[in-house]
Design an enzyme around this catalytic site. Structure first.
Site, short mmCIF file in Angstrom:
data_model
loop_
_atom_site.label_atom_id
_atom_site.label_comp_id
_atom_site.label_asym_id
_atom_site.label_seq_id
_atom_site.Cartn_x
_atom_site.Cartn_y
_atom_site.Cartn_z
N ASP A 155 -1.45 -7.24 -0.80
CA ASP A 155 -0.65 -6.55 0.21
C ASP A 155 0.53 -7.06 0.23
O ASP A 155 1.26 -7.40 1.21
CB ASP A 155 -1.39 -7.06 1.70
N GLU A 187 -4.46 3.00 5.37
CA GLU A 187 -3.73 2.14 5.76
C GLU A 187 -2.51 1.73 4.81
O GLU A 187 -2.35 2.68 4.06
CB GLU A 187 -4.74 0.91 5.78
#
Length: 323
Positions: free
Chosen positions: A35, A205
């Protein structure tokens, strides 16, 4: 032990490839990281990733800096749960903004599953990009579900009028909220609402937004983060509120290189139309969902302004020192 050896060998292979081609190599640095948020501060590139491990071990975040995209310096524990009393596990997906000579680090913590649990999206602040970051509010900035969006995977975007927005959401829903100028909360839109849903087709997401040539590019991750088919898609609109019509996939696995390529960010070279995508992927030797590494590759656009599909590489990118 065997997996550690295989991982070390893959890093050596990437390093050898990088030396041969004088590039960064992929992964960019050693360790399990996911991420990644890529950004430029004061003539340096920075990457802030999630420490990719079991939830109960995700209690800190490291950062990495580079002057040329090739050599990276590790800054250990720029933030940890000791500085954020309400955060206990699962510190995820940092997003960072410099404002008024302060650095504001937005993060998710505790992986809350309903409105009764403690956690959500928080904010930390520091005087330097390497921290140490301290809890800014003493509580989460956002700790509830709105429009079905789990409060995770926040990205902070500054529009051309100076307004800051937070774009966030898991569980296949994405909201955009208007941040107060001091980042202590949110302000209502003119219609009296606070949470506007901008979920495009396929969204799961990892939202990210940037502007190029007057257009708003909205990007997100699709598929399951723990599986091989994780990928990044995008849309273009005339407003940060969309509507965002899915155009296509720009980042995905290459079974000759790595699987699970997703949850990215973009770095623009200041003053130039040069772009990089920073993302995580899973080495071919790995199947565990937490075995993810941070990588970088070049991004190009076609004449219509569409993002060309990214080729994920072992080589990474050439040096690009900021002036």
């Amino acid at each position: 032990m065997k997996k550690a050896l295989i991982f070390a060998l893959s890093l050596m292979a990437g390093s050898s490839m990088a030396q041969k081609h004088k590039t960064s190599g992929n992964p960019l640095f050693e360790g399990w990281y996911a991420d990644p948020e890529g950004v430029v501060f004061d003539k340096e590139y920075w990457i802030y990733p999630t420490y990719s491990d079991a939830y109960e071990k995700q209690v800190f975040m490291d950062a990495f800096s580079s002057k040329d995209l090739v050599k990276w310096k590790k800054h250990s524990h720029v933030i940890d749960t000791a500085a954020v009393k309400w955060a206990h596990i699962a510190m995820w997906a940092p997003a960072i903004i410099k404002k008024d000579d302060k650095y504001f680090l937005f993060f998710a913590a505790n992986d809350i599953q309903d409105n009764e649990q403690e956690g959500g999206i928080g904010v930390a602040v520091a005087d330097t990009p390497e921290g140490p970051f301290k809890d800014y509010l003493g509580k989460p900035l956002l700790d509830k579900f709105y429009n079905g969006a789990q409060p995770i995977d926040q990205f902070v975007f500054q529009d051309i009028d100076g307004q800051y927005y937070m774009i966030y959401g898991g569980w296949k829903h994405c909201n955009i909220v208007k941040l107060k100028d001091d980042f202590t909360g949110f302000t209502e839109y003119d219609d009296g609402t606070t949470f506007k849903e901008i979920t495009p087709e396929g969204y799961v997401e990892g939202p990210f937004m940037f502007m190029r040539e007057g257009k708003y590019y909205f990007m997100w991750s699709e598929g399951g983060w723990g599986g091989p088919n994780y990928k990044v898609a995008y849309a273009i609109a005339d407003s940060p509120f969309g509507p965002f019509e899915r155009i296509g996939v720009v980042l995905q696995q290459d079974q000759k290189v790595a699987t699970g390529a997703g949850h990215h960010s973009m770095i623009k070279v200041p003053g130039k139309d040069e772009w990089y995508i920073v993302y995580h992927r899973r080495p071919l030797t790995e199947t565990h969902h937490n075995h993810r590494v941070t990588c970088i590759d070049k991004v190009e656009f076609d004449e219509q302004g569409h993002i060309k599909p990214v080729k994920i590489t072992f080589e990474g990118v050439a040096p690009n020192k900021l002036k």
